[in-house]
Design a protein around this motif. Structure first.
Motif, PDB file in Angstrom:
ATOM      1  N   VAL A  65      39.315  46.503  51.707  1.00 36.02           N
ATOM      2  CA  VAL A  65      38.626  45.620  50.760  1.00 36.02           C
ATOM      3  C   VAL A  65      38.060  44.410  51.485  1.00 36.02           C
ATOM      4  CG1 VAL A  65      38.910  44.140  48.742  1.00 36.02           C
ATOM      5  CG2 VAL A  65      40.040  46.372  48.820  1.00 36.02           C
ATOM      6  N   ARG A  66      38.844  43.834  52.379  1.00 33.96           N
ATOM      7  CA  ARG A  66      38.383  42.677  53.136  1.00 33.96           C
ATOM      8  C   ARG A  66      37.159  43.023  53.978  1.00 33.96           C
ATOM      9  NH1 ARG A  66      41.949  40.790  58.045  1.00 33.96           N
ATOM     10  NH2 ARG A  66      40.954  42.715  58.782  1.00 33.96           N
ATOM     11  N   ASP A  67      37.210  44.186  54.649  1.00 31.27           N
ATOM     12  CA  ASP A  67      36.079  44.594  55.480  1.00 31.27           C
ATOM     13  C   ASP A  67      34.824  44.808  54.634  1.00 31.27           C
ATOM     14  OD1 ASP A  67      37.716  44.495  57.669  1.00 31.27           O
ATOM     15  OD2 ASP A  67      38.121  46.660  57.706  1.00 31.27           O
ATOM     16  N   ALA A  68      34.987  45.372  53.424  1.00 32.48           N
ATOM     17  CA  ALA A  68      33.837  45.591  52.541  1.00 32.48           C
ATOM     18  C   ALA A  68      33.222  44.269  52.118  1.00 32.48           C
ATOM     19  CB  ALA A  68      34.267  46.396  51.323  1.00 32.48           C
ATOM     20  N   ILE A  69      34.066  43.291  51.841  1.00 34.38           N
ATOM     21  CA  ILE A  69      33.574  41.974  51.413  1.00 34.38           C
ATOM     22  C   ILE A  69      32.820  41.286  52.538  1.00 34.38           C
ATOM     23  CG2 ILE A  69      34.307  39.662  50.696  1.00 34.38           C
ATOM     24  CD1 ILE A  69      36.662  41.065  49.265  1.00 34.38           C
ATOM     25  N   SER A 129      52.145  39.307  48.643  1.00 32.13           N
ATOM     26  CA  SER A 129      53.459  39.160  48.007  1.00 32.13           C
ATOM     27  C   SER A 129      54.356  40.270  48.530  1.00 32.13           C
ATOM     28  CB  SER A 129      53.333  39.250  46.478  1.00 32.13           C
ATOM     29  OG  SER A 129      54.612  39.262  45.874  1.00 32.13           O
ATOM     30  N   GLN A 130      55.330  39.885  49.379  1.00 31.69           N
ATOM     31  CA  GLN A 130      56.208  40.882  49.983  1.00 31.69           C
ATOM     32  C   GLN A 130      57.138  41.509  48.944  1.00 31.69           C
ATOM     33  OE1 GLN A 130      56.014  41.946  52.951  1.00 31.69           O
ATOM     34  NE2 GLN A 130      54.712  40.460  53.998  1.00 31.69           N
ATOM     35  N   THR A 131      57.573  40.702  47.994  1.00 33.22           N
ATOM     36  CA  THR A 131      58.532  41.216  47.013  1.00 33.22           C
ATOM     37  C   THR A 131      57.876  42.211  46.055  1.00 33.22           C
ATOM     38  OG1 THR A 131      58.084  39.292  45.604  1.00 33.22           O
ATOM     39  CG2 THR A 131      59.952  39.146  47.128  1.00 33.22           C
ATOM     40  N   ARG A 132      56.664  41.886  45.616  1.00 37.09           N
ATOM     41  CA  ARG A 132      55.974  42.775  44.661  1.00 37.09           C
ATOM     42  C   ARG A 132      55.065  43.772  45.364  1.00 37.09           C
ATOM     43  NH1 ARG A 132      53.392  39.269  39.980  1.00 37.09           N
ATOM     44  NH2 ARG A 132      53.150  41.379  39.143  1.00 37.09           N
ATOM     45  N   ARG A 133      54.927  43.625  46.706  1.00 37.83           N
ATOM     46  CA  ARG A 133      54.124  44.542  47.509  1.00 37.83           C
ATOM     47  C   ARG A 133      52.683  44.651  46.998  1.00 37.83           C
ATOM     48  NH1 ARG A 133      57.092  47.501  50.930  1.00 37.83           N
ATOM     49  NH2 ARG A 133      55.512  49.147  51.044  1.00 37.83           N
ATOM     50  N   ILE A 134      52.068  43.485  46.772  1.00 36.73           N
ATOM     51  CA  ILE A 134      50.684  43.455  46.323  1.00 36.73           C
ATOM     52  C   ILE A 134      49.901  42.439  47.157  1.00 36.73           C
ATOM     53  CG2 ILE A 134      51.215  44.104  43.939  1.00 36.73           C
ATOM     54  CD1 ILE A 134      50.844  41.187  43.164  1.00 36.73           C
ATOM     55  N   VAL A 135      48.603  42.601  47.147  1.00 43.11           N
ATOM     56  CA  VAL A 135      47.691  41.670  47.808  1.00 43.11           C
ATOM     57  C   VAL A 135      46.726  41.130  46.765  1.00 43.11           C
ATOM     58  CG1 VAL A 135      45.943  41.369  49.610  1.00 43.11           C
ATOM     59  CG2 VAL A 135      47.829  42.981  49.951  1.00 43.11           C
ATOM     60  N   ARG A 136      46.549  39.801  46.727  1.00 39.64           N
ATOM     61  CA  ARG A 136      45.637  39.178  45.760  1.00 39.64           C
ATOM     62  C   ARG A 136      44.415  38.638  46.500  1.00 39.64           C
ATOM     63  NH1 ARG A 136      50.360  37.191  43.284  1.00 39.64           N
ATOM     64  NH2 ARG A 136      50.625  37.913  41.141  1.00 39.64           N
ATOM     65  N   PHE A 137      43.253  38.920  45.913  1.00 37.30           N
ATOM     66  CA  PHE A 137      42.002  38.346  46.402  1.00 37.30           C
ATOM     67  C   PHE A 137      41.465  37.388  45.345  1.00 37.30           C
ATOM     68  CE2 PHE A 137      42.324  42.262  48.780  1.00 37.30           C
ATOM     69  CZ  PHE A 137      41.826  41.930  50.032  1.00 37.30           C
ATOM     70  N   THR A 138      41.066  36.221  45.758  1.00 36.49           N
ATOM     71  CA  THR A 138      40.388  35.272  44.869  1.00 36.49           C
ATOM     72  C   THR A 138      38.954  35.135  45.381  1.00 36.49           C
ATOM     73  OG1 THR A 138      42.440  34.068  44.461  1.00 36.49           O
ATOM     74  CG2 THR A 138      40.362  32.948  43.908  1.00 36.49           C
ATOM     75  N   LEU A 139      38.019  35.660  44.605  1.00 35.58           N
ATOM     76  CA  LEU A 139      36.637  35.764  45.081  1.00 35.58           C
ATOM     77  C   LEU A 139      35.660  35.312  44.018  1.00 35.58           C
ATOM     78  CD1 LEU A 139      36.975  39.354  46.579  1.00 35.58           C
ATOM     79  CD2 LEU A 139      36.877  37.239  47.906  1.00 35.58           C
ATOM     80  N   THR A 140      34.516  34.806  44.454  1.00 33.60           N
ATOM     81  CA  THR A 140      33.410  34.465  43.559  1.00 33.60           C
ATOM     82  C   THR A 140      32.189  35.263  43.989  1.00 33.60           C
ATOM     83  OG1 THR A 140      34.249  32.217  43.268  1.00 33.60           O
ATOM     84  CG2 THR A 140      31.948  32.623  42.663  1.00 33.60           C
ATOM     85  N   PHE A 141      31.578  35.973  43.025  1.00 30.78           N
ATOM     86  CA  PHE A 141      30.412  36.792  43.324  1.00 30.78           C
ATOM     87  C   PHE A 141      29.177  36.221  42.627  1.00 30.78           C
ATOM     88  CE2 PHE A 141      33.998  39.724  43.664  1.00 30.78           C
ATOM     89  CZ  PHE A 141      33.749  40.333  44.894  1.00 30.78           C
ATOM     90  N   VAL A 142      28.028  36.426  43.247  1.00 34.66           N
ATOM     91  CA  VAL A 142      26.746  36.124  42.605  1.00 34.66           C
ATOM     92  C   VAL A 142      25.938  37.417  42.586  1.00 34.66           C
ATOM     93  CG1 VAL A 142      26.675  33.692  43.225  1.00 34.66           C
ATOM     94  CG2 VAL A 142      25.736  35.369  44.799  1.00 34.66           C
ATOM     95  N   GLU A 143      25.188  37.612  41.500  1.00 36.42           N
ATOM     96  CA  GLU A 143      24.403  38.837  41.372  1.00 36.42           C
ATOM     97  C   GLU A 143      23.246  38.819  42.359  1.00 36.42           C
ATOM     98  OE1 GLU A 143      22.399  41.631  37.872  1.00 36.42           O
ATOM     99  OE2 GLU A 143      23.174  39.637  37.400  1.00 36.42           O
ATOM    100  N   ALA A 144      23.060  39.948  43.045  1.00 39.16           N
ATOM    101  CA  ALA A 144      22.000  40.053  44.051  1.00 39.16           C
ATOM    102  C   ALA A 144      20.705  40.481  43.378  1.00 39.16           C
ATOM    103  CB  ALA A 144      22.392  41.064  45.126  1.00 39.16           C
ATOM    104  N   GLY A 145      19.592  39.960  43.867  1.00 38.45           N
ATOM    105  CA  GLY A 145      18.290  40.382  43.370  1.00 38.45           C
ATOM    106  C   GLY A 145      17.953  41.758  43.908  1.00 38.45           C
ATOM    107  N   LEU A 146      17.717  42.726  42.990  1.00 37.82           N
ATOM    108  CA  LEU A 146      17.458  44.090  43.419  1.00 37.82           C
ATOM    109  C   LEU A 146      16.053  44.258  43.978  1.00 37.82           C
ATOM    110  CD1 LEU A 146      19.111  46.080  40.520  1.00 37.82           C
ATOM    111  CD2 LEU A 146      20.004  45.608  42.782  1.00 37.82           C
ATOM    112  N   ASN A 147      15.180  43.321  43.738  1.00 37.90           N
ATOM    113  CA  ASN A 147      13.800  43.460  44.195  1.00 37.90           C
ATOM    114  C   ASN A 147      13.501  42.517  45.354  1.00 37.90           C
ATOM    115  OD1 ASN A 147      11.111  44.630  43.739  1.00 37.90           O
ATOM    116  ND2 ASN A 147      10.533  42.512  43.340  1.00 37.90           N
TER     117      ASN A 147
END
Length: 364
Positions: free
Chosen positions: A4-8, A37-55
């Motif tokens: 996921v990190r590499d894709a971002i 989180s080692q105990t819950r075995r999860i990774v959290r991402f906090t991200l902000t996206f902006v919509e890309a212009g398709l044209n």
């Protein structure tokens, strides 16, 4: 997590699957964070996206070209919003949904079967979209509109040498074809409300299809007359076709590598065609936001092509007095036999050894 990190971190836009908005082309803004989180075995991402212009037509250009590209993006956004607001599938009968499916398939078929779609390679993308069109529209009309804009997008070709003047003209001709058949069935035997919904949905479908092509026409207008606008008055679009037209003859002096120059007259003709098509669409639209976006686009295209065409050479008629090879005429006019290609392309000469007496040539 690392995938996921590499894709971002990949440059350019990517596809975000949103639970409410569906698939959206976005770019991740800087400043995101990742926590474990080692105990819950999860990774959290906090991200902000902006919509890309398709044209997006990303190359640098004059200010007027940038304004046209911005106007194309504005038209795209307004058209998608208008389609989402117009489509009505709440508690409708099955035949209303079937009518919408028919209109979707018809409009997408017109686009995918067009010459311009085949030549520029977006016919298959539009055809693939048709397979799931009604399901996407039923779930999220704006997601479908966004996908159609992306399927018709030419941004990937924005740095490709091609006949962009021809692309602009062909795009406008395709817009003219996207008004629905004259013999559309009249639902006079159904409830007035259902008939009204069918007609409203139909108008929304064809309006979106026209807007999708107009968005590209406005973007293409910024490439007309540039160094990558290769063809002039010819039926071909990609430069390979032009090379084939004169492949039967080799010139001793082939030092000139420049493509045929688009003239003032041809840039003005493109301006009139694209702006005229935008004006016609203003008369058809029922959306205030789309009307404003169309007006902004027409103003931007007119200003851009008018400004850039001022420095372009004018066309004039040249009477050679006899049927001559293109290389001979090029030497007489320009002192450069390699410019025979320019004469052949502009005048759609069938064989470069036999040019007609009267030719349209750049006046230098």
């Amino acid at each position: 997590a690392y995938a996921v990190r590499d894709a971002i971190e990949q440059p350019g836009p990517g596809t975000l699957v949103h639970p409410e908005f569906g698939e959206v082309q976005v770019i991740a803004r800087p400043g995101g964070s990742m926590s474990f989180s080692q105990t819950r075995r999860i990774v959290r991402f906090t991200l902000t996206f902006v919509e890309a212009g398709l044209n997006a037509f990303p190359e640098m250009g004059q200010a007027t070209q940038s304004q046209s590209r911005a106007a194309a993006d504005g038209l795209m956004s307004s058209a998608c919003d208008a389609f989402a607001e117009a489509i009505n599938l709440d508690a409708v009968e099955d035949f209303v949904k079937d009518a919408l499916n028919g209109d979707l398939l018809d409009s997408l078929g017109i686009i995918s079967n067009s010459e311009i779609a085949e030549v520029l390679g977006f016919a298959d993308r539009v055809s693939d979209l048709a397979n799931s069109a009604i399901d996407v529209v039923s779930t999220d009309p704006r997601a479908f509109a966004t996908q159609l804009m992306g399927a018709c997008g030419l941004s990937g070709l924005a740095t490709t040498v091609a006949g962009w003047q021809r692309v602009g003209t062909s795009s406008c001709s395709l817009v003219d074809d996207l008004h629905g058949a004259d013999d559309e069935p009249i639902y006079s035997q159904v409830k007035p409300h259902s008939a009204e919904v069918i007609e409203t949905n139909r108008e929304a479908v064809y309006a979106l299809a026209r807007s999708a092509i107009l968005v590209q026409a406005v973007g293409v207008s910024t490439l007309i007359g540039t160094d990558i606008d290769s063809t002039v008055s010819t039926s071909s679009i990609l430069p390979d076709d032009d090379e084939a037209a004169i492949a039967e003859i080799d010139y001793e002096d082939d030092s000139s590598s420049s493509e045929p120059t688009v003239s003032y007259d041809e840039m003005q003709a493109s301006q009139a065609r694209i702006v005229g098509t935008l004006d016609e669409e203003m008369l058809d639209t029922t959306s205030d936001s789309v009307f404003t976006a169309l007006r902004n686009a027409a103003t931007a295209v007119s200003r851009d092509l008018s400004d850039r065409s001022r420095t372009a050479a004018r066309l004039s008629e040249y009477d050679a007095g006899a049927v001559l090879p293109a290389c001979v005429t090029a030497m007489e006019l320009y002192g450069d036999s390699a410019r025979a290609k320019e004469i052949v392309v502009r005048n759609a000469v069938k064989h470069p050894l036999f040019c007609p007496n009267v030719l349209k040539v750049i006046n230098e």
